[in-house]
Design an enzyme around this catalytic site. Structure first.
Site, mmCIF file in Angstrom:
data_model
loop_
_atom_site.group_PDB
_atom_site.id
_atom_site.type_symbol
_atom_site.label_atom_id
_atom_site.label_comp_id
_atom_site.label_asym_id
_atom_site.label_seq_id
_atom_site.Cartn_x
_atom_site.Cartn_y
_atom_site.Cartn_z
ATOM 1 N N TYR A 1 -23.816 11.002 -6.592
ATOM 2 C CA TYR A 1 -24.057 10.782 -5.161
ATOM 3 C C TYR A 1 -23.028 11.472 -4.265
ATOM 4 O O TYR A 1 -23.372 11.992 -3.204
ATOM 5 C CB TYR A 1 -24.200 9.288 -4.848
ATOM 6 C CG TYR A 1 -22.913 8.522 -4.628
ATOM 7 C CD1 TYR A 1 -22.406 8.347 -3.338
ATOM 8 C CD2 TYR A 1 -22.207 7.949 -5.676
ATOM 9 C CE1 TYR A 1 -21.234 7.641 -3.124
ATOM 10 C CE2 TYR A 1 -21.049 7.237 -5.465
ATOM 11 C CZ TYR A 1 -20.556 7.092 -4.183
ATOM 12 O OH TYR A 1 -19.402 6.398 -3.975
ATOM 13 N N LEU B 1 -3.375 2.128 4.903
ATOM 14 C CA LEU B 1 -4.246 0.949 4.838
ATOM 15 C C LEU B 1 -5.697 1.389 5.012
ATOM 16 O O LEU B 1 -6.009 2.187 5.904
ATOM 17 C CB LEU B 1 -3.863 -0.046 5.940
ATOM 18 C CG LEU B 1 -2.493 -0.705 5.787
ATOM 19 C CD1 LEU B 1 -2.153 -1.552 7.029
ATOM 20 C CD2 LEU B 1 -2.456 -1.594 4.532
ATOM 21 N N CYS C 1 -11.896 4.227 0.498
ATOM 22 C CA CYS C 1 -13.119 4.051 1.288
ATOM 23 C C CYS C 1 -12.918 4.501 2.729
ATOM 24 O O CYS C 1 -13.667 5.324 3.251
ATOM 25 C CB CYS C 1 -13.520 2.581 1.237
ATOM 26 S SG CYS C 1 -14.904 2.211 2.274
ATOM 27 N N GLU D 1 0.854 -1.194 0.000
ATOM 28 C CA GLU D 1 0.000 0.000 0.000
ATOM 29 C C GLU D 1 0.889 1.243 0.000
ATOM 30 O O GLU D 1 1.788 1.369 0.830
ATOM 31 C CB GLU D 1 -0.928 -0.015 1.222
ATOM 32 C CG GLU D 1 -1.671 1.291 1.494
ATOM 33 C CD GLU D 1 -2.487 1.796 0.315
ATOM 34 O OE1 GLU D 1 -3.361 1.068 -0.172
ATOM 35 O OE2 GLU D 1 -2.234 2.943 -0.142
ATOM 36 N N GLY D 2 0.612 2.145 -0.939
ATOM 37 C CA GLY D 2 1.446 3.333 -1.089
ATOM 38 C C GLY D 2 1.014 4.506 -0.232
ATOM 39 O O GLY D 2 1.742 5.502 -0.117
ATOM 40 N N HIS E 1 -42.712 -5.201 14.706
ATOM 41 C CA HIS E 1 -43.448 -3.951 14.877
ATOM 42 C C HIS E 1 -42.919 -3.225 16.099
ATOM 43 O O HIS E 1 -42.691 -3.857 17.123
ATOM 44 C CB HIS E 1 -44.935 -4.240 15.061
ATOM 45 C CG HIS E 1 -45.739 -3.000 15.303
ATOM 46 N ND1 HIS E 1 -45.982 -2.075 14.320
ATOM 47 C CD2 HIS E 1 -46.330 -2.528 16.433
ATOM 48 C CE1 HIS E 1 -46.704 -1.081 14.815
ATOM 49 N NE2 HIS E 1 -46.925 -1.334 16.103
ATOM 50 N N GLY F 1 -17.018 12.609 -10.909
ATOM 51 C CA GLY F 1 -16.808 11.180 -11.138
ATOM 52 C C GLY F 1 -15.418 10.748 -10.728
ATOM 53 O O GLY F 1 -14.591 11.557 -10.305
ATOM 54 N N ARG F 2 -15.186 9.448 -10.832
ATOM 55 C CA ARG F 2 -13.891 8.880 -10.488
ATOM 56 C C ARG F 2 -13.434 8.016 -11.643
ATOM 57 O O ARG F 2 -14.251 7.502 -12.402
ATOM 58 C CB ARG F 2 -14.001 8.060 -9.191
ATOM 59 C CG ARG F 2 -14.401 8.941 -7.999
ATOM 60 C CD ARG F 2 -14.405 8.160 -6.717
ATOM 61 N NE ARG F 2 -13.119 7.600 -6.352
ATOM 62 C CZ ARG F 2 -12.132 8.245 -5.740
ATOM 63 N NH1 ARG F 2 -12.272 9.530 -5.433
ATOM 64 N NH2 ARG F 2 -10.999 7.641 -5.428
ATOM 65 N N LYS G 1 -19.388 9.593 5.745
ATOM 66 C CA LYS G 1 -20.552 9.264 6.580
ATOM 67 C C LYS G 1 -20.436 9.871 7.972
ATOM 68 O O LYS G 1 -21.433 10.226 8.596
ATOM 69 C CB LYS G 1 -20.760 7.750 6.660
ATOM 70 C CG LYS G 1 -21.696 7.242 5.567
ATOM 71 C CD LYS G 1 -21.071 7.118 4.202
ATOM 72 C CE LYS G 1 -21.594 7.981 3.130
ATOM 73 N NZ LYS G 1 -20.962 7.763 1.814
HETATM 74 P P1 FAD Z 1 -9.336 1.979 -3.211
HETATM 75 O O1 FAD Z 1 -10.155 2.050 -1.985
HETATM 76 O O2 FAD Z 1 -9.220 3.186 -4.051
HETATM 77 O O3 FAD Z 1 -7.907 1.496 -2.742
HETATM 78 C C1 FAD Z 1 -6.825 1.398 -3.611
HETATM 79 C C2 FAD Z 1 -5.553 1.539 -2.814
HETATM 80 O O4 FAD Z 1 -4.461 1.137 -3.629
HETATM 81 C C3 FAD Z 1 -5.256 2.961 -2.382
HETATM 82 O O5 FAD Z 1 -5.086 3.006 -0.982
HETATM 83 C C4 FAD Z 1 -3.960 3.331 -3.121
HETATM 84 O O6 FAD Z 1 -3.096 4.127 -2.347
HETATM 85 C C5 FAD Z 1 -3.352 1.945 -3.357
HETATM 86 N N1 FAD Z 1 -2.486 1.860 -4.530
HETATM 87 C C6 FAD Z 1 -2.831 2.085 -5.824
HETATM 88 N N2 FAD Z 1 -1.785 1.847 -6.643
HETATM 89 C C7 FAD Z 1 -0.757 1.478 -5.847
HETATM 90 C C8 FAD Z 1 0.583 1.125 -6.092
HETATM 91 N N3 FAD Z 1 1.071 1.091 -7.324
HETATM 92 N N4 FAD Z 1 1.367 0.823 -5.031
HETATM 93 C C9 FAD Z 1 0.880 0.848 -3.773
HETATM 94 N N5 FAD Z 1 -0.384 1.172 -3.479
HETATM 95 C C10 FAD Z 1 -1.201 1.488 -4.503
HETATM 96 N N6 FAD Z 1 -18.444 3.281 -1.725
HETATM 97 C C11 FAD Z 1 -19.422 2.638 -1.043
HETATM 98 O O7 FAD Z 1 -19.609 1.430 -1.247
HETATM 99 N N7 FAD Z 1 -20.210 3.302 -0.133
HETATM 100 C C12 FAD Z 1 -20.049 4.623 0.128
HETATM 101 O O8 FAD Z 1 -20.773 5.188 0.955
HETATM 102 C C13 FAD Z 1 -19.015 5.312 -0.568
HETATM 103 N N8 FAD Z 1 -18.796 6.617 -0.323
HETATM 104 C C14 FAD Z 1 -17.767 7.247 -0.960
HETATM 105 C C15 FAD Z 1 -17.543 8.591 -0.670
HETATM 106 C C16 FAD Z 1 -16.517 9.261 -1.288
HETATM 107 C C17 FAD Z 1 -16.273 10.713 -0.955
HETATM 108 C C18 FAD Z 1 -15.661 8.569 -2.213
HETATM 109 C C19 FAD Z 1 -14.516 9.268 -2.875
HETATM 110 C C20 FAD Z 1 -15.878 7.234 -2.501
HETATM 111 C C21 FAD Z 1 -16.932 6.566 -1.878
HETATM 112 N N9 FAD Z 1 -17.197 5.218 -2.154
HETATM 113 C C22 FAD Z 1 -18.218 4.588 -1.502
HETATM 114 C C23 FAD Z 1 -16.421 4.454 -3.156
HETATM 115 C C24 FAD Z 1 -15.387 3.554 -2.470
HETATM 116 O O9 FAD Z 1 -14.515 4.354 -1.701
HETATM 117 C C25 FAD Z 1 -14.614 2.758 -3.513
HETATM 118 O O10 FAD Z 1 -15.519 2.057 -4.328
HETATM 119 C C26 FAD Z 1 -13.679 1.756 -2.857
HETATM 120 O O11 FAD Z 1 -12.766 2.392 -2.003
HETATM 121 C C27 FAD Z 1 -12.926 0.953 -3.917
HETATM 122 O O12 FAD Z 1 -12.068 0.043 -3.302
HETATM 123 P P2 FAD Z 1 -10.737 -0.466 -4.015
HETATM 124 O O13 FAD Z 1 -10.124 -1.418 -3.040
HETATM 125 O O14 FAD Z 1 -11.054 -0.926 -5.373
HETATM 126 O O15 FAD Z 1 -9.813 0.817 -4.187
#
Ligand code: FAD
Length: 470
Positions: free
Chosen positions: A187, A40, A44, A36-37, A449, A275-276, A53
């Protein structure tokens, strides 16, 4: 000289996709390294679901107290308006994030996963180098699980920096901006825009489409629109954010409006939530010989990429970009690597908008059922007729539960709800869909209920033509 490590499973990314995959792999006895860069917990836990939240909850408490100032409601009043120290709110939120971040570390340790902190860059599909605090480390693995996640989309006309912020900075501000312009009515923009409005900001939302929350139908979104109107949030639909300017000491968002005009919206901050996108740059993805599906890494129904023993999960692989989807895929991939037979084939992936009021959707929306040629019968139960909603002062926000069942065999194919606290109903909704429930299964299940779950029971009864309380 770089230290060299070898492992059975290498997981990139400690978000809800990667850390769950690593814990499950560890539980299954697979030698596992997670890299993890940042911190942890990923997007999310560190700057997404959890912090947003927490801020939304604090904002709702503040608004509820502010609404009780003066005459109050149901015998409760405050003589003075409540005070908000937003810096303190952010520190409270950071405390929650800190606890959960440490918890992920402890769970990885318990599962005997080696966690390396640093940015991984791949030189080929199974080998990467990480710059750790102890120097460069080379890691090679039999299986690689890519869980690199996503990052906010930037608008070229509104580059992030200074007063122009993404959700990440919005969740770490020291004070509530007096005037907040939100670009994008998906959202994330709505959840944060509503929270800041509750905390006293003057909020303007600009959206290029002619509606908010375009993934949902008009009926579901109407209670949110009504709240925005009543709360005095200005909404510019079919409007385009053109850029920003500083004029006579005032910072403003420039917007092209629906009627072809151009207006300035004065703002202390512009929050860009358009968007993302999957994080596919700057870590050597191009050296891995995986195939792409548009901007996403292409996978099959077991999350296999085109490269043997390279797997990809979560936001990196496509919509819906939701934490629970990432975790489900991560758990599955670890199990497949350990030899279990699994495929990713959920009946539905539920989604919640933590807006005011909240929206839940699981399974098909009415238009989707129609597109698939499914003849449905719809049952709707309004929270205005729910005793529990009334006891929580949650009966007058226009909320309801809607159930879509097939007309021929009564199989439930879609469930949606809008209203206060409905996020907590999502578990029952998705369980019904995943178990293949027919209306009679829910009708014959005794619901407690007084709870909001009775409204689900009633809306199902309505699909059978005999709701009791409406
Ligand atoms: P991520 O959580 O993005 O994790 C990826 C990780 O990989 C990061 O920590 C990054 O640093 C690391 N990484 C990437 N490349 C490298 C590399 N080369 N070397 C080392 N580390 C690396 N989702 C919900 O389900 N419910 C919600 O209520 C919700 N609310 C949200 C609110 C906001 C404001 C945002 C921005 C997002 C929200 N989401 C929500 C979306 C949710 O955060 C993501 O869908 C989820 O985090 C995706 O998980 P992931 O493990 O795919 O990636």
């Amino acid at each position: 000289m770089a230290t060299t490590l070898t492992t059975k499973v290498l997981v990139i990314g400690g978000g809800p996709g990667g850390y769950v995959a690593a814990i499950r792999a560890g539980q299954l006895g697979l030698d596992t390294i997670l890299i993890e860069g940042d911190r942890l917990g990923g997007t999310c836990l560190i700057r997404g679901c959890i912090p947003s939240k927490a801020v939304i909850h604090a904002a709702s408490v503040f608004k509820e107290m502010a609404d009780k100032t003066g005459a109050g409601a149901f015998g409760i009043s405050l003589k003075e308006p409540p005070a908000l120290d937003f810096g303190e709110t952010i520190r409270w939120k950071d405390g929650i994030v800190g606890k959960l971040n440490a918890g992920v570390g402890a769970l990885l340790k318990k599962a005997k996963v080696r966690a390396l902190m640093g940015w991984a860059v791949f030189s080929d599909a199974k080998t990467c180098t990480v710059e750790t605090s102890d120097g460069p480390t080379r890691v090679s693995a039999e299986h690689v699980i890519l869980a690199n996640g996503s990052e906010p989309v930037e608008l070229p006309s509104l580059p992030l920096g200074g007063p122009i912020i993404s959700s990440t900075e919005a969740l770490s501000l020291e004070a509530v901006p007096k005037r907040l312009a939100v670009v994008g009515a998906g959202y994330i923009g709505l959840e944060l825009g509503i929270a800041f409005r509750k905390m006293g900001a003057e909020v303007t939302i600009v959206e290029a489409l002619d509606r908010i929350l375009p993934l949902y139908d008009e009926k579901l979104v109407t209670p949110v629109k009504r709240w925005l109107e009543r709360a005095g949030v200005t909404l510019h639909l079919a409007a385009t954010a053109l850029g920003s300017r500083q004029q006579r000491g005032e910072f403003a968002l420039i917007v092209a409006t629906r009627d072809g005009g151009e207006i300035d919206i004065p703002a202390d901050n512009i929050l860009v939530t358009v968007g993302r996108r999957p994080r596919t740059q700057s870590w050597g993805l191009e050296n891995m010989a995986v195939e792409m599906a548009g901007p996403f890494v292409k996978i099959d129904n077991q999350c296999r990429t085109a490269m043997r023993n390279v797997w990809a999960i979560g936001d990196l692989v496509g919509e819906p970009m939701l934490a629970h989807k990432a975790s489900a895929q991560g758990e599955m991939v670890a199990e497949i690597i350990s030899g279990k037979r699994r495929t990713f084939d959920p009946v539905a992936i539920p989604a919640v908008c933590f807006t005011e009021p909240e929206i839940v959707s699981a399974g098909l929306l009415p238009a989707e059922a129609k597109d698939r040629g499914i003849d449905i019968v719809t049952g709707i139960f309004p929270f205005a007729a729910s005793g529990r909603a009334l006891t929580m002062a949650a009966g007058d926000d226009g909320g309801f539960i809607r159930v879509l069942a097939r007309r021929d065999n009564h199989r439930i194919v879609g469930i949606q709800a809008v209203g206060a606290h409905v996020s907590e109903l999502s578990g029952e909704f998705i369980l019904a869909l995943e178990m293949g429930a027919v209306s009679e299964d829910i009708a014959d299940t005794i619901h407690v209920h007084p709870t909001l779950t009775e409204a689900f029971h009633e809306s199902v009864l309505q699909t059978l033509g005999h709701a009791i309380h409406i």
